[in-house]
Design an enzyme around this catalytic site. Structure first.
Site, PDB file in Angstrom:
ATOM      1  N   CYS A  14      -2.085   3.562   1.384  1.00 38.35           N
ATOM      2  CA  CYS A  14      -2.482   2.377   0.622  1.00 38.35           C
ATOM      3  C   CYS A  14      -1.411   2.072  -0.422  1.00 38.35           C
ATOM      4  CB  CYS A  14      -3.817   2.603  -0.073  1.00 38.35           C
ATOM      5  SG  CYS A  14      -5.192   2.688   1.072  1.00 38.35           S
ATOM      6  N   CYS A  69      -7.757   5.674   2.974  1.00 45.90           N
ATOM      7  CA  CYS A  69      -6.424   5.467   3.559  1.00 45.90           C
ATOM      8  C   CYS A  69      -5.353   6.295   2.864  1.00 45.90           C
ATOM      9  CB  CYS A  69      -6.057   3.989   3.588  1.00 45.90           C
ATOM     10  SG  CYS A  69      -6.134   3.146   2.015  1.00 45.90           S
ATOM     11  N   CYS A 126      -9.196  -0.017   4.418  1.00 48.16           N
ATOM     12  CA  CYS A 126      -9.417   1.272   5.067  1.00 48.16           C
ATOM     13  C   CYS A 126      -8.394   1.390   6.196  1.00 48.16           C
ATOM     14  CB  CYS A 126     -10.858   1.443   5.554  1.00 48.16           C
ATOM     15  SG  CYS A 126     -11.382   0.373   6.889  1.00 48.16           S
TER      16      CYS A 126
END
Length: 148
Positions: free
Chosen positions: A100, A96, A22
């Site tokens: 990510c 995210c 996250c």
């Protein structure tokens, strides 16, 4: 015949590894990692990281997890590294977005969960319970039964 008492512990080479990602690695990913450590035991390697790690674990997340009997108070937000993603079999992202990293050959899941940052205990309890249910489903999908 192998019984639960005689089954050898999984080695690092033969157990799946799961990475929870996250933004701040201070709430959702830490709660998910805590549940997976508790419910998966030594059968799964657990990692977590953040694309922009926070200073400390969210105290409300710590409190909500303590209510569930899991202590995440000693955890520290960690920066996500490309190596950590490459070493993981399953990558669970939580809010995210494009930050990510993506590597072919990995199993990716995006869990849409509210961010516990700035929320009260009652709201974080709901997030915690949602995460626990998802972790139990994840274990089942990996061919493992959640531990009691």
């Amino acid at each position: 015949m192998t019984t639960p008492e005689t089954t050898p512990a999984a080695t690092a080479e033969d157990r799946p590894s799961v990475l929870f990602v996250c933004v701040h690695n201070a709430g959702r990913s830490q709660m998910a990692a805590g549940f997976l450590r508790e419910l998966g035991g030594d059968a799964v390697a657990v990692r977590s990281g953040g694309t922009a790690p926070g200073e400390a674990i969210n105290p409300t997340a710590v409190e909500a997890m303590a209510e569930a009997g899991i202590d995440i108070s000693a955890q520290v937000p960690d920066e996500l590294s490309p190596a950590t993603v490459q070493e993981s079999d399953v990558v669970i992202t939580m809010g995210c977005g494009d930050a990510c990293p993506f590597y072919p050959g990995k199993r990716y899941e995006d869990w849409e969960l509210d961010d516990p940052a700035g929320q009260g205990l009652e709201a974080v309890r709901g997030i915690r319970d949602d995460i626990r249910a998802r972790v139990e489903e994840l274990l089942t999908s990996l061919g493992m039964a959640p531990r009691d």
